[in-house]
Write a protein that holds these residues in place. Structure first.
Motif, mmCIF file in Angstrom:
data_model
loop_
_atom_site.group_PDB
_atom_site.id
_atom_site.type_symbol
_atom_site.label_atom_id
_atom_site.label_comp_id
_atom_site.label_asym_id
_atom_site.label_seq_id
_atom_site.Cartn_x
_atom_site.Cartn_y
_atom_site.Cartn_z
ATOM 1 N N MET A 440 0.851 -1.195 0.000
ATOM 2 C CA MET A 440 0.000 0.000 0.000
ATOM 3 C C MET A 440 0.881 1.236 0.000
ATOM 4 N N HIS A 441 0.861 1.982 -1.075
ATOM 5 C CA HIS A 441 1.718 3.152 -1.308
ATOM 6 C C HIS A 441 3.190 2.729 -1.435
ATOM 7 N N GLY A 442 3.496 1.434 -1.424
ATOM 8 C CA GLY A 442 4.874 0.971 -1.542
ATOM 9 C C GLY A 442 5.110 0.289 -2.884
ATOM 10 N N ASN A 443 6.008 -0.698 -2.882
ATOM 11 C CA ASN A 443 6.340 -1.390 -4.124
ATOM 12 C C ASN A 443 5.646 -2.750 -4.203
ATOM 13 N N ASP A 444 5.504 -3.247 -5.434
ATOM 14 C CA ASP A 444 4.924 -4.576 -5.665
ATOM 15 C C ASP A 444 3.564 -4.752 -4.990
ATOM 16 N N GLU A 445 2.726 -3.752 -5.136
ATOM 17 C CA GLU A 445 1.356 -3.842 -4.610
ATOM 18 C C GLU A 445 0.635 -4.962 -5.353
ATOM 19 N N ARG A 446 0.015 -5.853 -4.608
ATOM 20 C CA ARG A 446 -0.649 -6.989 -5.237
ATOM 21 C C ARG A 446 -1.739 -7.526 -4.317
ATOM 22 N N LEU A 447 -2.677 -8.248 -4.918
ATOM 23 C CA LEU A 447 -3.766 -8.862 -4.163
ATOM 24 C C LEU A 447 -3.865 -10.309 -4.619
ATOM 25 N N SER A 448 -4.093 -11.230 -3.690
ATOM 26 C CA SER A 448 -4.182 -12.627 -4.116
ATOM 27 C C SER A 448 -5.441 -12.835 -4.945
ATOM 28 N N VAL A 449 -5.350 -13.716 -5.923
ATOM 29 C CA VAL A 449 -6.484 -14.036 -6.787
ATOM 30 C C VAL A 449 -7.647 -14.554 -5.935
ATOM 31 N N GLU A 450 -7.298 -15.319 -4.905
ATOM 32 C CA GLU A 450 -8.314 -15.857 -3.995
ATOM 33 C C GLU A 450 -9.118 -14.715 -3.357
ATOM 34 N N ASN A 451 -8.425 -13.605 -3.022
ATOM 35 C CA ASN A 451 -9.089 -12.459 -2.405
ATOM 36 C C ASN A 451 -10.085 -11.770 -3.334
ATOM 37 N N VAL A 452 -9.822 -11.834 -4.635
ATOM 38 C CA VAL A 452 -10.714 -11.172 -5.592
ATOM 39 C C VAL A 452 -12.115 -11.782 -5.508
#
Ligand SMILES: [Zn+2]
Length: 467
Positions: A440-452
């Motif tokens: 969040m506001h940093g690098n490599d922001e990502r969300l797990s596919v499961e979370n979607v």
């Protein structure tokens, strides 16, 4: 042939229609895949703020809404400036209850591609994650809201409440989008009773299980001040009483030593009581009645050693900006400082300012407001929306609880709360703290596919239960 009873004919004719009026089943696998694809496309739209360019994002969302037959408008393009916009959409219910609004911001903070392991605007799906600036904050959240609303539309479920969907510009910088929307389109929000947006986190244990879901009902208010002391410029080799720097430093020292009073608001009281169950004695007892615990020196020291807890129990002041001379041998004509004051939501700003002046105790130190102070945010807890969130949360995580942490930073919520809308901060995802901290506001922001898929269904359930 015997004539059929006309009532029976009418019944048989109407039956499939009435069945169709019931919710049609949803194919969650294909809807989740569609949601993931939509999020990937959304992440590819570069809405780095500044400059924002949210108009492209608004057009993208409107295109989807148009295809679904949900009325949508792109708004405030002239007011927000080149390539900027707010988006507004409404899925009509039967109007028997007031509307619920789902709000997200379309802009993102800047990303430094060199520090990322993938292109921050690729929307890449790999290693079980969807990557990109906005994957947590908060394009994913916006797409979960959008697709849950679309799922309700497609299923034909009965809606007592209209569902309003809003994408705002500029949340990450000046909140101009939210402010403009509320100023210019209060009519579109007149029937809105509830609003959900960012502003709370869900806490996971080390095994990735949810300990609690946070529903943000309150947030601190920024009350930033500039301190100015005027003096007479001269040469540093001959010290004078007209040097403004010592006066400013003295004032700042007094402010830094000031222990602001401790004050427990109802939401914070509930938060500590709720989380007390996750602690052993004596902490469990302390947290279950934090008002009493704050009178116990041992308990107080332990509680206030947590910087977040300290910040939700009092008005806080951080000394931040300092300006004196820019040359070692020059006594400046003026010295200034800026201080970051955050007030609890129920505090009186005028009273606080008077107290601050007394602490400084020097009329040579002038105080000026730095930014507009937002309206206070404290929303009620005893509501249908809170109960809907609670029910949806318990269904998916029976051992977790729902509680009401106070947000120490600022969001767009007070802008909407001003209209009397019950406004909650919420996250539909289960994101480990380390992932939030890094992305969040940093690098490599990502969300797990499961979370979607998790977030989509979480929102869908809440929207159904609040009907
Ligand atoms: Zn955000």
């Amino acid at each position: 042939m015997k004539r059929l009873n006309p009532l029976l004919v009418a019944f048989l004719f109407l039956l499939p229609v009435s069945l169709r009026a019931q919710a049609r089943p949803i194919n969650w696998d294909s809807l989740t895949a569609e949601t993931l694809k939509t999020l990937s496309s959304y992440l590819q739209i570069n809405t780095t703020n500044p400059p924002g360019n949210e108009l492209t994002a608004a057009r993208f969302l409107k295109g989807i809404l148009d295809r679904e037959g949900i009325e949508a408008q792109i708004l405030d393009t002239a007011e927000l400036g080149a390539n900027r916009a707010n988006l507004y959409a409404r899925l009509r219910g039967n109007g028997s209850k007031k509307a619920i609004a789902l709000v997200h911001h379309m802009d993102v903070v800047p990303a430094t591609p060199a520090s990322w392991s993938v292109d921050p605007f690729s929307g890449l799906i790999k290693d079980g994650y969807i990557w990109g600036r906005g994957a947590i904050d908060m394009k994913s959240h916006g797409i979960a809201q959008l697709m849950a609303m679309i799922a309700l539309k497609r299923s034909g479920a009965r809606l007592n409440r209209d569902i309003v969907f809003i994408g705002n510009a500029d949340e990450e910088l000046g909140s101009l989008g939210g402010i403009t929307f509320v100023q210019r389109h209060a009519d579109l929000l007149r029937d809105v009773e509830y609003l959900m947006t960012e502003g709370a986190d869900n806490v996971l244990d080390s095994a990735g299980k949810v300990v609690y879901f946070g529903v943000g009902v309150a947030e601190k208010r920024t009350f930033w001040q500039r301190l100015t002391v005027n003096g007479v410029p001269s040469h540093g080799s001959r010290p004078t009483p007209q040097n403004p720097v010592p006066k400013l430093v003295t004032a700042l020292y007094k402010i830094s030593q000031w222990q602001t009073p401790l004050h427990v608001t109802p939401g914070v009281d509930k938060f500590f009581r709720d989380i007390s169950r996750t602690y052993a004695e004596p902490q469990r007892g302390w947290l279950s009645n934090v008002r009493v615990a704050l009178d116990n020196p041992r308990a107080r020291e332990w509680i206030l050693s947590d910087v977040t807890w300290n910040a939700i129990l009092r008005n806080t002041i951080s000394l931040t900006v300092l300006n004196g001379s820019n040359k070692t041998n020059v006594i400046p004509g003026v010295a200034t400082a800026e201080i970051d004051i955050r007030l609890l939501p129920d505090q009186d700003t005028t009273e606080f300012r008077e107290t601050l002046k007394k602490i400084v105790g020097d009329t040579a130190v002038h105080l000026t407001h730095l930014a507009n102070t937002k309206p206070p945010l404290e929303s009620p807890i005893d509501t249908d929306l809170f109960r809907a969130i609670d029910r949806a949360a318990h269904e998916r995580e029976p051992s977790a609880f729902v509680t009401t942490p106070m947000e120490t930073a600022a969001t767009d919520r007070p802008t909407y709360r001003k209209l009397g809308i019950t406004t909650y901060g919420f996250s539909p995802f289960r994101i480990p703290r380390a992932e939030i901290q890094r992305g969040m506001h940093g690098n490599d922001e990502r969300l797990s596919v499961e979370n979607v898929g998790y977030g989509l269904r979480f929102y869908y359930d809440i929207l159904r239960y609040v009907q």
